[in-house]
Write a protein that holds these residues in place. Structure first.
Motif, PDB file in Angstrom:
ATOM      1  N   VAL A   1      52.183 -13.048 -14.118  1.00  0.00           N
ATOM      2  CA  VAL A   1      51.423 -12.210 -15.043  1.00  0.00           C
ATOM      3  C   VAL A   1      50.969 -10.958 -14.303  1.00  0.00           C
ATOM      4  O   VAL A   1      50.320 -11.039 -13.257  1.00  0.00           O
ATOM      5  N   ILE A   2      51.334  -9.802 -14.845  1.00  0.00           N
ATOM      6  CA  ILE A   2      50.942  -8.516 -14.265  1.00  0.00           C
ATOM      7  C   ILE A   2      49.900  -7.904 -15.185  1.00  0.00           C
ATOM      8  O   ILE A   2      50.148  -7.713 -16.370  1.00  0.00           O
ATOM      9  N   SER A   3      48.729  -7.613 -14.655  1.00  0.00           N
ATOM     10  CA  SER A   3      47.676  -7.014 -15.480  1.00  0.00           C
ATOM     11  C   SER A   3      47.044  -5.856 -14.729  1.00  0.00           C
ATOM     12  O   SER A   3      47.301  -5.634 -13.546  1.00  0.00           O
ATOM     13  N   ASP A   4      46.224  -5.108 -15.443  1.00  0.00           N
ATOM     14  CA  ASP A   4      45.538  -3.978 -14.807  1.00  0.00           C
ATOM     15  C   ASP A   4      44.043  -4.268 -14.655  1.00  0.00           C
ATOM     16  O   ASP A   4      43.212  -3.370 -14.714  1.00  0.00           O
ATOM     17  N   ARG A   5      43.727  -5.552 -14.451  1.00  0.00           N
ATOM     18  CA  ARG A   5      42.316  -5.920 -14.351  1.00  0.00           C
ATOM     19  C   ARG A   5      41.624  -5.244 -13.168  1.00  0.00           C
ATOM     20  O   ARG A   5      40.438  -4.934 -13.218  1.00  0.00           O
ATOM     21  N   GLU A   6      42.384  -5.039 -12.081  1.00  0.00           N
ATOM     22  CA  GLU A   6      41.768  -4.415 -10.917  1.00  0.00           C
ATOM     23  C   GLU A   6      41.374  -2.972 -11.211  1.00  0.00           C
ATOM     24  O   GLU A   6      40.327  -2.505 -10.783  1.00  0.00           O
TER      25      GLU A   6
ATOM     26  N   THR B   1      52.808  -6.436 -23.534  1.00  0.00           N
ATOM     27  CA  THR B   1      51.916  -6.572 -24.684  1.00  0.00           C
ATOM     28  C   THR B   1      50.528  -6.083 -24.306  1.00  0.00           C
ATOM     29  O   THR B   1      50.095  -6.227 -23.167  1.00  0.00           O
ATOM     30  N   ALA B   2      49.857  -5.494 -25.286  1.00  0.00           N
ATOM     31  CA  ALA B   2      48.470  -5.090 -25.073  1.00  0.00           C
ATOM     32  C   ALA B   2      47.514  -6.187 -25.489  1.00  0.00           C
ATOM     33  O   ALA B   2      46.366  -6.205 -25.058  1.00  0.00           O
ATOM     34  N   SER B   3      47.981  -7.080 -26.340  1.00  0.00           N
ATOM     35  CA  SER B   3      47.119  -8.179 -26.803  1.00  0.00           C
ATOM     36  C   SER B   3      48.006  -9.324 -27.265  1.00  0.00           C
ATOM     37  O   SER B   3      48.931  -9.117 -28.043  1.00  0.00           O
ATOM     38  N   LEU B   4      47.724 -10.512 -26.784  1.00  0.00           N
ATOM     39  CA  LEU B   4      48.527 -11.674 -27.136  1.00  0.00           C
ATOM     40  C   LEU B   4      47.604 -12.881 -27.274  1.00  0.00           C
ATOM     41  O   LEU B   4      46.713 -13.093 -26.442  1.00  0.00           O
ATOM     42  N   SER B   5      47.812 -13.658 -28.336  1.00  0.00           N
ATOM     43  CA  SER B   5      46.970 -14.829 -28.543  1.00  0.00           C
ATOM     44  C   SER B   5      47.194 -15.849 -27.419  1.00  0.00           C
ATOM     45  O   SER B   5      48.276 -15.914 -26.824  1.00  0.00           O
ATOM     46  N   GLU B   6      46.177 -16.650 -27.147  1.00  0.00           N
ATOM     47  CA  GLU B   6      46.288 -17.674 -26.108  1.00  0.00           C
ATOM     48  C   GLU B   6      47.375 -18.683 -26.464  1.00  0.00           C
ATOM     49  O   GLU B   6      48.062 -19.208 -25.577  1.00  0.00           O
ATOM     50  N   ARG B   7      47.540 -18.951 -27.746  1.00  0.00           N
ATOM     51  CA  ARG B   7      48.567 -19.912 -28.184  1.00  0.00           C
ATOM     52  C   ARG B   7      49.958 -19.408 -27.830  1.00  0.00           C
ATOM     53  O   ARG B   7      50.770 -20.150 -27.270  1.00  0.00           O
ATOM     54  N   ARG B   8      50.230 -18.148 -28.144  1.00  0.00           N
ATOM     55  CA  ARG B   8      51.541 -17.592 -27.811  1.00  0.00           C
ATOM     56  C   ARG B   8      51.728 -17.472 -26.305  1.00  0.00           C
ATOM     57  O   ARG B   8      52.830 -17.674 -25.794  1.00  0.00           O
ATOM     58  N   LYS B   9      50.659 -17.132 -25.603  1.00  0.00           N
ATOM     59  CA  LYS B   9      50.756 -17.024 -24.148  1.00  0.00           C
ATOM     60  C   LYS B   9      51.143 -18.373 -23.538  1.00  0.00           C
ATOM     61  O   LYS B   9      51.992 -18.453 -22.641  1.00  0.00           O
TER      62      LYS B   9
ATOM     63  N   ARG C   1      40.868  -1.899 -14.227  1.00  0.00           N
ATOM     64  CA  ARG C   1      39.976  -1.988 -15.388  1.00  0.00           C
ATOM     65  C   ARG C   1      40.324  -0.988 -16.481  1.00  0.00           C
ATOM     66  O   ARG C   1      39.486  -0.621 -17.307  1.00  0.00           O
ATOM     67  N   GLN C   2      41.570  -0.532 -16.502  1.00  0.00           N
ATOM     68  CA  GLN C   2      41.979   0.423 -17.524  1.00  0.00           C
ATOM     69  C   GLN C   2      41.900  -0.181 -18.932  1.00  0.00           C
ATOM     70  O   GLN C   2      41.631   0.520 -19.900  1.00  0.00           O
ATOM     71  N   ALA C   3      42.168  -1.495 -19.022  1.00  0.00           N
ATOM     72  CA  ALA C   3      42.149  -2.131 -20.338  1.00  0.00           C
ATOM     73  C   ALA C   3      40.758  -2.141 -20.949  1.00  0.00           C
ATOM     74  O   ALA C   3      40.612  -2.321 -22.161  1.00  0.00           O
ATOM     75  N   GLU C   4      39.722  -1.957 -20.118  1.00  0.00           N
ATOM     76  CA  GLU C   4      38.358  -2.010 -20.619  1.00  0.00           C
ATOM     77  C   GLU C   4      37.808  -0.635 -20.977  1.00  0.00           C
ATOM     78  O   GLU C   4      36.675  -0.523 -21.449  1.00  0.00           O
TER      79      GLU C   4
END
Length: 267
Positions: A166-171, A145-153, A173-176
Motif C-alpha cells: 500500500v502506497i499512501s501520502d500519509r507522511e 484510488t482517492a477513497s475506497l471502502s474497507e470492504r473492497r480494500k 499529509r497531502q490527503a488531509e
C-alpha cells in the motif's frame, strides 16, 4: 530489457469511463515522448473530435504527432503500441471472454497495468478486477484510488497470494489538506446572486444536478439570464448521442482552459 534481449513491457493506463480515458489520452499521452493509442468502444468518435480540434491548433508538432499515431490504428494496434490509454473493460474483458479483450490478452499478460479511480467501478467490474488479480498473480499492477471502502480494500488484499503493498501520502499529509469550502444555501435568490458574483469576477461555475430534466431546466434559466453578459453556458449529460456528447465534451473542457471569459456548466 535490452541486456536480456527482451522487448520493453506494454503499459496500460485504465480509466473507469470513456470520458476520463479520452481526457487522460489528450492531456498526458499525446504529449508524452512515446507512441500511445486510445482504446475504448467509442474511441473513433473521440479521436475524430480531437482531429477536428487539432486542425485549428497552431502547434504543428502536436498535430504531426497525433496524425502519425493514427496511422497505426488497426485491429491489433495494441500489440505494437508501447502505451495504451483505455477503459478498464479493455483489459478486464478477458475475464468474461470478450473477443476483443482476448485479442489483446497476450500483450496485457506481458504488460504493466495501472487501474485508476477503482472506487468508481461498479460491482460487476470490480469482481472482474478481483478475478484478474487472482488469475494473474505475477503481473505488475498499480491500483489507484482517492477513497475506497474497507470492504473492497479487504477483498483486494485477499485476491492475491502475496500481500499487496500500500502506497499512501500519509507522511506528506497531502490527503488531509482541505480542498473545498462548503456553504449551505437554502435561498435560491442567494444562490443565483453568488453565481452572478462569481462570473462577473471572471470565475467559472459547475452546477451538478441529480436529474437530467432538472439539468435542462437549470440550463434554460442560466442561459437566458447570462447570455447577454457574454457568459458561455453549457449543459452536459448522458442523454446526448455519444457522437454529439464527444464534441460537446471537447468544447466544455477546452472552454474551462482557454481563459476567454467565464463559463457555466450545468451537468
Amino acid at each position: 530489457f535490452k541486456a536480456d534481449g527482451l522487448s520493453p513491457p506494454h503499459f496500460f493506463f485504465c480509466m473507469p469511463t470513456m470520458g476520463t480515458a479520452t481526457e487522460q489520452f489528450r492531456d498526458y499521452a499525446m504529449e508524452a515522448d512515446v507512441d500511445a493509442v486510445l482504446e475504448h468502444s467509442k474511441a473513433g468518435l473521440d479521436l475524430d473530435s480531437m482531429r477536428e480540434a487539432l486542425t485549428l491548433e497552431e502547434d504543428e508538432s502536436i498535430k504531426e504527432q497525433f496524425f502519425r499515431q493514427q496511422e497505426t490504428i488497426d485491429a491489433f494496434r495494441l500489440w505494437t503500441a508501447p502505451m495504451t490509454v483505455c477503459t478498464a473493460d479493455t483489459v478486464l474483458g478477458s475475464m468474461v471472454n470478450a473477443r476483443k479483450s482476448l485479442y489483446h490478452f497476450p500483450v496485457v499478460a506481458n504488460g504493466i497495468i495501472v487501474f485508476d479511480e477503482i472506487h468508481a467501478m461498479d460491482n460487476r467490474m470490480f469482481r472482474h478486477l478481483l478475478a484478474f488479480l487472482r488469475y494473474l498473480p505475477n503481473l505488475p499492477v498499480l491500483l489507484m484510488t482517492a477513497s475506497l471502502s474497507e470492504r473492497r480494500k479487504k477483498m483486494l488484499m485477499e485476491a492475491r497470494r502475496e500481500p499487496m503493498s500500500v502506497i499512501s501520502d500519509r507522511e506528506s499529509r497531502q490527503a488531509e489538506v482541505p480542498r473545498y469550502l462548503l456553504h449551505r444555501i437554502e435561498d435560491t435568490a442567494a444562490l443565483n446572486e453568488s453565481i452572478a458574483q462569481t462570473v462577473r469576477a471572471g470565475g467559472n461555475v459547475l452546477w451538478v444536478c441529480n436529474q437530467v430534466e432538472r439539468a435542462g431546466e437549470t440550463y434554460s434559466c442560466m442561459h437566458k439570464r447570462f447570455e447577454q453578459e457574454g457568459v458561455r453556458v453549457f449543459v452536459y449529460h448522458s442523454r446526448f448521442r455519444y457522437g454529439d456528447r464527444s464534441k460537446l465534451h471537447r468544447r466544455v473542457v477546452d472552454s474551462f482552459k482557454d481563459g476567454k471569459g467565464p463559463v457555466i456548466l450545468i451537468a
